[in-house]
Design an enzyme around this catalytic site. Structure first.
Site, short mmCIF file in Angstrom:
data_model
loop_
_atom_site.label_atom_id
_atom_site.label_comp_id
_atom_site.label_asym_id
_atom_site.label_seq_id
_atom_site.Cartn_x
_atom_site.Cartn_y
_atom_site.Cartn_z
N TRP A 151 1.04 -0.69 0.40
CA TRP A 151 0.06 -0.11 0.31
C TRP A 151 0.72 1.09 -0.13
O TRP A 151 0.01 2.30 -0.21
CB TRP A 151 -0.85 -0.60 0.72
CG TRP A 151 -0.59 -0.39 2.81
CD1 TRP A 151 -0.58 -1.51 3.10
CD2 TRP A 151 0.91 0.12 3.39
NE1 TRP A 151 -0.19 -0.99 4.02
CE2 TRP A 151 1.12 -0.12 4.51
CE3 TRP A 151 1.21 1.37 3.55
CZ2 TRP A 151 1.95 0.14 5.74
CZ3 TRP A 151 2.22 2.12 4.50
CH2 TRP A 151 2.63 1.29 5.49
N LYS A 175 -2.62 -7.58 -8.02
CA LYS A 175 -3.53 -7.78 -6.55
C LYS A 175 -3.13 -6.76 -5.90
O LYS A 175 -2.52 -7.12 -5.07
CB LYS A 175 -3.47 -9.16 -6.08
CG LYS A 175 -4.15 -9.21 -4.51
CD LYS A 175 -4.76 -8.74 -4.56
CE LYS A 175 -3.57 -8.78 -2.75
NZ LYS A 175 -3.82 -7.79 -1.39
N PRO A 176 -3.76 -5.75 -5.56
CA PRO A 176 -2.85 -4.35 -5.43
C PRO A 176 -3.34 -4.44 -3.23
O PRO A 176 -4.51 -5.63 -3.24
CB PRO A 176 -4.14 -3.09 -5.22
CG PRO A 176 -5.15 -3.64 -6.01
CD PRO A 176 -5.12 -5.46 -6.58
N GLU A 254 10.00 -8.69 -3.16
CA GLU A 254 11.20 -7.47 -2.45
C GLU A 254 10.63 -7.29 -0.79
O GLU A 254 9.27 -6.68 -1.16
CB GLU A 254 11.00 -6.32 -3.09
CG GLU A 254 11.68 -5.12 -3.04
CD GLU A 254 10.99 -4.36 -1.97
OE1 GLU A 254 11.90 -3.75 -1.60
OE2 GLU A 254 10.03 -3.24 -3.01
N CYS A 288 10.04 0.72 2.50
CA CYS A 288 11.13 -0.73 3.31
C CYS A 288 12.34 -0.19 3.38
O CYS A 288 12.99 -0.92 3.76
CB CYS A 288 10.51 -1.74 1.81
SG CYS A 288 10.55 -1.27 0.75
N GLU A 389 11.23 -3.81 11.47
CA GLU A 389 10.64 -2.67 10.81
C GLU A 389 9.78 -2.62 10.98
O GLU A 389 8.71 -2.91 11.82
CB GLU A 389 10.75 -3.74 9.84
CG GLU A 389 10.46 -2.38 9.03
CD GLU A 389 9.67 -2.92 7.12
OE1 GLU A 389 10.32 -2.53 6.35
OE2 GLU A 389 9.41 -4.12 7.67
#
Length: 494
Positions: A151, A175-176, A254, A288, A389
């Protein structure tokens, strides 16, 4: 107010999905932007079947490379012409500033344009002969590929997968992310317009919003899907890799990051301050590659961090639609709560909060998913705050004593996505960059990207690469051809 598509693209047709309705929220104020009816597993199956037929359609299958490049150029043109609209949709859906979302839309256009150029230059090869034959290596499309995106930067991420996949001659199931489907649908409208103009089957692209549990799983597991490109969390990436391995199909992943950014004692301080702030607080830290661990040479640590904190306090927090905003809201209230929980964890681990550490106060922030840019110190690199993260505007500052100490700490992470180095000594920068375990290292800059330069993660940050000329080949199969030249029967039966 931008126009929001609520129909989804299934097998080349725009229609309401049969799945659960999904409310997309403006994170700046908590209001519902649109209600999208998501796809079902049966509709994924329908889309995959139609995609396989479209990929095998002679109109697409037999299209020469330079003709496919013309299609990509047209998509780039339409994307560029619609950059303001795409930016407005993405800002509404993600909270990012209009400056950033417009740059992302133009980046998407640039990706399609670069892949068109790379496609025109791509060559099969005549390999050295080792007998009475001529040998060739050629590349052919996989057929149907799946693309699953996060997103935080959807339009740019979508282009990074769709452009090389189409260039390679495939059909794509996109696929969003469930939180941010609107700009992917808007991009899908532009791509189908281009396909229509070229009289190509629109089922070459489906845009299938929904949950990862339903839609993502159906895409990954579908027997017709011959490759998966995924950007997102490491845990989900591992699950996708397991399924891909069982199917014996390639996957590019990724994944997450906890990137170090390094300020040596000889750095240009003004340049480093600006770069460190941009590296973590642009995109509200929802990246990221965010430089979330700051390592500063001990001899300049107090001065540098003190000045950094003063500047961070002055960052302008507000809606992404306001031109003066530097830090917008986080993408969703639940994600804001997750970031806040990490800062609470940092406090429990002994962190000192130098600035931020809470949601901003004031009526204009009450209904939004805002969190103040935060700087922490006093934690060891082994703490959870330094190892996990956070994906928000939270920076942890740590001093280092010498380069061996620095490299040890910087590499002491399960992640290996990116790194930033600030120094005037280019020889030292080269040596340090080669010792850092990361797929991308920026020197005296940060968060700069080029469609021509491969992007990859090491360790738990990913598998495979995106971008660059080889991105097209990643969406193709390699085939060897042998042409006999002797004119004589093979001698084995004599």
């Amino acid at each position: 107010m931008p126009h929001f598509l609520t129909d989804i693209l299934i097998a080349g047709q725009w229609r309401q999905g049969a799945g659960e309705p999904l409310d997309t929220i403006d994170p700046a104020n908590g209001r519902i932007l649109a209600t999208v009816h998501t796809a079902t597993a049966d509709e994924v199956d329908e889309a995959a079947e139609a995609a396989a037929k479209a990929a095998a359609d002679p109109a697409w299958r037999d299209l020469l490379a330079h003709e496919r490049a013309r299609l990509l150029h047209r998509i780039a043109e339409l994307t560029e012409q619609s950059a303001d609209e795409l930016a407005a949709v993405q800002t509404a859906d993600t909270g990012k500033t209009l400056t950033e979302t417009r740059a992302l839309a133009l980046s998407a256009a640039g990706t399609f344009r670069y892949m068109a150029a790379a496609l025109e230059c791509a060559e099969d090869s005549l390999t050295p002969s080792r007998g009475p034959y001529v040998t060739m290596s050629v590349y052919e499309p996989l057929g149907v590929v799946g693309a699953i995106n996060p997103w935080n930067s959807p339009v740019a991420s979508d282009a990074q997968k769709i452009a090389p996949a189409l260039a390679a001659g495939n059909a794509v199931l996109l696929k969003p992310a469930a939180w941010t489907p609107l700009v992917s649908l808007a991009l899908g409208r532009l791509i189908t317009q281009a396909l229509d103009e070229f009289r190509l089957p629109t089922a070459l692209l489906s845009v299938l919003p929904g949950s990862g549990r339903v839609v993502g799983d159906a895409v990954v597991r579908h027997p017709l899907v011959a490759r998966i490109g995924f950007t997102g969390g490491t845990g989900t990436g591992r699950s996708i890799a397991t399924i891909a391995a069982q199917k014996l199909i390639p996957a590019s992943l990724e994944l997450g990051g906890k990137s170090p950014t390094i300020v040596r004692a000889d750095a240009d301080i003004e340049q480093a301050l600006a770069g460190v702030m941009f590296g973590i607080f642009s995109s509200s830290g929802q990246s990221c590659i965010a430089g979330s661990r700051l390592f500063v040479a001990r001899e300049i640590y107090d001065t540098f961090v003190g000045e950094l904190v003063e500047r961070v306090r002055k960052l302008r927090v507000g809606p992404g639609t306001e031109p003066s905003t530097q830090v917008g809201p986080l993408v969703h209230h639940s994600h804001r709560d997750s970031v806040a929980a990490y800062v609470d964890l940092a406090r429990s681990e002994g962190a000192r909060v130098l600035c931020g550490g809470s949601a901003p106060e004031g009526q204009r922030y009450e209904d939004g998913a805002y969190y103040l840019p935060t700087v922490l110190e006093g934690l060891p690199n082994t703490s959870r705050t330094c190892q996990e993260e956070i994906f928000g505007p939270v920076l942890v500052a740590l001093p280092y004593d010498d380069e061996d100490d620095l490299v040890r700490q910087a590499n002491d992470s399960v992640y290996g996505l990116a790194c930033g180095i600030w120094t005037r000594d280019l020889r030292a920068a080269w040596q340090l960059a080669r010792r850092i375990e990361a797929g991308t290292v920026w020197i005296n800059t940060y968060k700069q990207f080029s469609a021509s330069t491969p992007f990859s993660g090491w360790k738990d940050s990913g598998l495979g690469t995106e971008k660059g000329r080889d991105a097209i080949r990643a969406y193709q199969r390699q085939k060897s051809l042998y042409w006999g030249t002797s004119g004589h029967p093979l001698p084995w039966a004599n």
